[in-house]
Write a protein that holds these residues in place. Structure first.
Motif, short mmCIF file in Angstrom:
data_model
loop_
_atom_site.label_atom_id
_atom_site.label_comp_id
_atom_site.label_asym_id
_atom_site.label_seq_id
_atom_site.Cartn_x
_atom_site.Cartn_y
_atom_site.Cartn_z
N GLU A 187 51.48 -55.62 17.14
CA GLU A 187 51.65 -54.52 18.22
C GLU A 187 51.61 -55.19 19.80
O GLU A 187 50.76 -56.14 19.96
CB GLU A 187 50.67 -53.63 17.86
N ASN A 188 52.47 -54.48 20.21
CA ASN A 188 52.57 -54.84 21.72
C ASN A 188 53.16 -53.87 22.43
O ASN A 188 54.37 -53.24 22.03
CB ASN A 188 53.27 -56.43 22.03
N ALA A 189 52.84 -53.40 23.51
CA ALA A 189 53.21 -52.41 24.58
C ALA A 189 53.90 -51.21 23.83
O ALA A 189 54.74 -50.64 24.12
CB ALA A 189 54.44 -53.13 25.39
N GLY A 190 53.14 -50.74 22.96
CA GLY A 190 53.39 -49.31 22.32
C GLY A 190 54.32 -49.30 21.14
O GLY A 190 54.83 -48.76 20.82
N GLN A 191 54.80 -50.81 20.81
CA GLN A 191 55.62 -50.98 19.59
C GLN A 191 55.06 -51.80 18.65
O GLN A 191 54.16 -52.81 18.89
CB GLN A 191 56.92 -52.09 20.24
N PHE A 192 55.49 -51.90 17.46
CA PHE A 192 55.36 -52.35 16.35
C PHE A 192 56.24 -53.49 16.08
O PHE A 192 57.65 -52.82 16.08
CB PHE A 192 54.82 -51.57 14.87
N VAL A 193 56.40 -54.52 16.12
CA VAL A 193 57.40 -55.69 15.69
C VAL A 193 57.03 -55.94 14.20
O VAL A 193 55.88 -56.39 13.87
CB VAL A 193 57.26 -56.49 16.45
#
Length: 75
Positions: A57-63
């Protein structure tokens, strides 16, 4: 502007996992708020773990790494 129809967890996962990248074992990303709205974080994490996928999770995104290969952070 029309409101979006509710999406069930099954429909959400079907759409996510039927993408070309997911089918090829590549990487996809989804907005955290969208995931939490439609399926909830707990259900999402449980399903990704069941499939053996890694998620960051980073900057409001799930990768989502749609394979079971190890993920190495380089920097």
């Amino acid at each position: 502007m029309a409101a979006l129809a509710p999406v069930t967890p099954q429909v959400f996962f079907d759409e996510l996992l039927s993408s070309r990248a997911a089918r090829r074992g590549e990487v996809v990303r989804r907005n955290v708020r969208v995931v939490e709205r439609y399926v909830g974080r707990e259900i999402f994490v449980r399903e990704m773990r069941r499939r053996g996928y890694s998620v960051v999770e980073n900057a409001g995104q799930f990768v989502i790494f749609c394979n079971s290969a190890p993920v190495r952070r380089i920097v």
